[in-house]
Design a protein around this motif. Structure first.
Motif, PDB file in Angstrom:
ATOM      1  N   ASP A 105       0.806  -1.223   0.000  1.00  2.00           N
ATOM      2  CA  ASP A 105       0.000   0.000   0.000  1.00  2.00           C
ATOM      3  C   ASP A 105       0.841   1.277   0.000  1.00  2.00           C
ATOM      4  OD1 ASP A 105       0.968  -0.343   2.560  1.00  2.00           O
ATOM      5  OD2 ASP A 105      -0.897   0.209   3.548  1.00  2.00           O
ATOM      6  N   ALA A 106       2.132   1.148  -0.264  1.00  2.00           N
ATOM      7  CA  ALA A 106       3.005   2.325  -0.292  1.00  2.00           C
ATOM      8  C   ALA A 106       2.659   3.210  -1.485  1.00  2.00           C
ATOM      9  CB  ALA A 106       4.469   1.901  -0.376  1.00  2.00           C
ATOM     10  N   GLU A 107       2.835   4.506  -1.306  1.00  2.00           N
ATOM     11  CA  GLU A 107       2.598   5.457  -2.385  1.00  2.00           C
ATOM     12  C   GLU A 107       3.941   5.901  -2.956  1.00  2.00           C
ATOM     13  OE1 GLU A 107       0.214   9.608  -3.324  1.00  2.00           O
ATOM     14  OE2 GLU A 107       0.219   8.816  -1.297  1.00  2.00           O
ATOM     15  N   VAL A 108       4.057   5.845  -4.281  1.00  2.00           N
ATOM     16  CA  VAL A 108       5.275   6.262  -4.967  1.00  2.00           C
ATOM     17  C   VAL A 108       4.954   7.521  -5.761  1.00  2.00           C
ATOM     18  CG1 VAL A 108       7.104   5.622  -6.573  1.00  2.00           C
ATOM     19  CG2 VAL A 108       6.031   3.864  -5.128  1.00  2.00           C
ATOM     20  N   ILE A 109       5.742   8.545  -5.532  1.00  2.00           N
ATOM     21  CA  ILE A 109       5.508   9.857  -6.125  1.00  2.00           C
ATOM     22  C   ILE A 109       6.658  10.187  -7.072  1.00  2.00           C
ATOM     23  CG2 ILE A 109       5.289  12.325  -5.601  1.00  2.00           C
ATOM     24  CD1 ILE A 109       4.459  11.318  -2.704  1.00  2.00           C
ATOM     25  N   ILE A 110       6.328  10.870  -8.147  1.00  2.00           N
ATOM     26  CA  ILE A 110       7.354  11.382  -9.042  1.00  2.00           C
ATOM     27  C   ILE A 110       6.910  12.741  -9.549  1.00  2.00           C
ATOM     28  CG2 ILE A 110       6.487  10.272 -11.139  1.00  2.00           C
ATOM     29  CD1 ILE A 110       9.499   9.697 -11.771  1.00  2.00           C
ATOM     30  N   MET A 111       7.818  13.696  -9.522  1.00  2.00           N
ATOM     31  CA  MET A 111       7.569  15.017 -10.108  1.00  2.00           C
ATOM     32  C   MET A 111       8.153  14.952 -11.512  1.00  2.00           C
ATOM     33  SD  MET A 111       6.191  17.114  -7.738  1.00  2.00           S
ATOM     34  CE  MET A 111       6.676  18.747  -8.206  1.00  2.00           C
ATOM     35  N   ALA A 112       7.309  14.946 -12.519  1.00  2.00           N
ATOM     36  CA  ALA A 112       7.753  14.709 -13.891  1.00  2.00           C
ATOM     37  C   ALA A 112       7.915  15.995 -14.680  1.00  2.00           C
ATOM     38  CB  ALA A 112       6.742  13.806 -14.606  1.00  2.00           C
ATOM     39  N   ASP A 113       9.014  16.079 -15.422  1.00  2.00           N
ATOM     40  CA  ASP A 113       9.129  17.116 -16.432  1.00  2.00           C
ATOM     41  C   ASP A 113       8.146  16.763 -17.535  1.00  2.00           C
ATOM     42  OD1 ASP A 113      11.181  18.380 -15.038  1.00  2.00           O
ATOM     43  OD2 ASP A 113      12.754  17.285 -16.106  1.00  2.00           O
ATOM     44  N   ILE A 114       7.497  17.757 -18.091  1.00  2.00           N
ATOM     45  CA  ILE A 114       6.428  17.539 -19.073  1.00  2.00           C
ATOM     46  C   ILE A 114       6.833  16.571 -20.190  1.00  2.00           C
ATOM     47  CG2 ILE A 114       4.911  18.680 -20.768  1.00  2.00           C
ATOM     48  CD1 ILE A 114       4.146  19.297 -17.853  1.00  2.00           C
ATOM     49  N   PRO A 115       8.010  16.711 -20.807  1.00  2.00           N
ATOM     50  CA  PRO A 115       8.346  15.789 -21.906  1.00  2.00           C
ATOM     51  C   PRO A 115       8.470  14.317 -21.489  1.00  2.00           C
ATOM     52  CG  PRO A 115       9.783  17.716 -21.948  1.00  2.00           C
ATOM     53  CD  PRO A 115       9.019  17.765 -20.659  1.00  2.00           C
ATOM     54  N   LEU A 116       8.606  14.055 -20.186  1.00  2.00           N
ATOM     55  CA  LEU A 116       8.814  12.679 -19.715  1.00  2.00           C
ATOM     56  C   LEU A 116       7.562  12.033 -19.131  1.00  2.00           C
ATOM     57  CD1 LEU A 116      12.333  13.122 -18.117  1.00  2.00           C
ATOM     58  CD2 LEU A 116      11.758  12.222 -20.370  1.00  2.00           C
ATOM     59  N   ILE A 117       6.444  12.724 -19.188  1.00  2.00           N
ATOM     60  CA  ILE A 117       5.216  12.172 -18.614  1.00  2.00           C
ATOM     61  C   ILE A 117       4.891  10.809 -19.216  1.00  2.00           C
ATOM     62  CG2 ILE A 117       2.700  12.477 -18.488  1.00  2.00           C
ATOM     63  CD1 ILE A 117       3.257  15.482 -18.039  1.00  2.00           C
ATOM     64  N   GLY A 118       5.022  10.669 -20.517  1.00  2.00           N
ATOM     65  CA  GLY A 118       4.722   9.395 -21.178  1.00  2.00           C
ATOM     66  C   GLY A 118       5.576   8.252 -20.663  1.00  2.00           C
ATOM     67  N   LEU A 119       6.832   8.520 -20.386  1.00  2.00           N
ATOM     68  CA  LEU A 119       7.719   7.491 -19.833  1.00  2.00           C
ATOM     69  C   LEU A 119       7.173   6.993 -18.507  1.00  2.00           C
ATOM     70  CD1 LEU A 119      10.467   5.920 -19.552  1.00  2.00           C
ATOM     71  CD2 LEU A 119      11.296   7.966 -18.369  1.00  2.00           C
ATOM     72  N   TYR A 120       6.814   7.906 -17.629  1.00  2.00           N
ATOM     73  CA  TYR A 120       6.356   7.508 -16.298  1.00  2.00           C
ATOM     74  C   TYR A 120       4.981   6.842 -16.361  1.00  2.00           C
ATOM     75  CZ  TYR A 120      10.326  10.424 -15.154  1.00  2.00           C
ATOM     76  OH  TYR A 120      11.581  10.959 -15.101  1.00  2.00           O
ATOM     77  N   GLN A 121       4.140   7.272 -17.284  1.00  2.00           N
ATOM     78  CA  GLN A 121       2.846   6.601 -17.462  1.00  2.00           C
ATOM     79  C   GLN A 121       3.043   5.157 -17.919  1.00  2.00           C
ATOM     80  OE1 GLN A 121       1.058   9.568 -20.068  1.00  2.00           O
ATOM     81  NE2 GLN A 121      -0.385  10.133 -18.449  1.00  2.00           N
ATOM     82  N   LYS A 122       4.066   4.927 -18.700  1.00  2.00           N
ATOM     83  CA  LYS A 122       4.381   3.566 -19.152  1.00  2.00           C
ATOM     84  C   LYS A 122       4.668   2.642 -17.968  1.00  2.00           C
ATOM     85  CE  LYS A 122       8.264   2.953 -21.416  1.00  2.00           C
ATOM     86  NZ  LYS A 122       9.275   2.950 -22.501  1.00  2.00           N
TER      87      LYS A 122
END
Length: 133
Positions: free
Chosen positions: A99-116
């Motif tokens: 149940d841990a929450e993982v957070i990432i502050m994404a630079d706009i061009p890399l949003i797709g990478l993190y969504q993957k």
């Protein structure tokens, strides 16, 4: 290329941040940050040059944050970012509570990478705020 599970040296970390276009940090701040990381993964050229890194910070139970995804510009199209994210996610899957929450502050061009990797926008349920001290 070699993937290693260790923190980079202070000077090479600062040089990588600069090369990747990230804000500069003081040497003493970097040393403290590296010593308080939960997990760090780096990529080195065969001749040992640091070419990329990522790390996880947090409380080790409820909250984790992926930070410092930095790649030298000359290596940004080589799939290293994906490889580092896979290593970070593998660590979390093996070590973080379900149940841990993982957070990432994404630079706009890399949003797709993190969504993957399964990251979703928090908005409209929540929104991130940030302040530099």
């Amino acid at each position: 290329m070699n993937i290693l599970y260790e923190a980079p040296g202070t000077e090479e970390y600062m040089a990588l941040r600069k090369a990747a276009g990230l804000p500069a940090k003081e040497e003493s701040t970097v040393l403290t940050a590296m010593n308080h990381s939960i997990f760090t993964v780096i990529a080195r050229e065969d001749h040992s040059e640091l070419i990329g890194m990522g790390r996880i910070i947090g409380d080790g139970a409820c909250y984790y944050q992926i930070v410092d995804i930095a790649i030298r510009p000359s290596h940004q199209d080589n799939g290293i970012r994906d490889l580092l994210m896979k290593e970070l996610m593998s660590y979390l899957e093996q070590n973080a509570p379900a149940d841990a929450e993982v957070i990432i502050m994404a630079d706009i061009p890399l949003i797709g990478l993190y969504q993957k990797f399964g990251f979703e926008f928090t908005y409209p349920k929540s929104i991130s705020l940030s302040k530099r001290v």
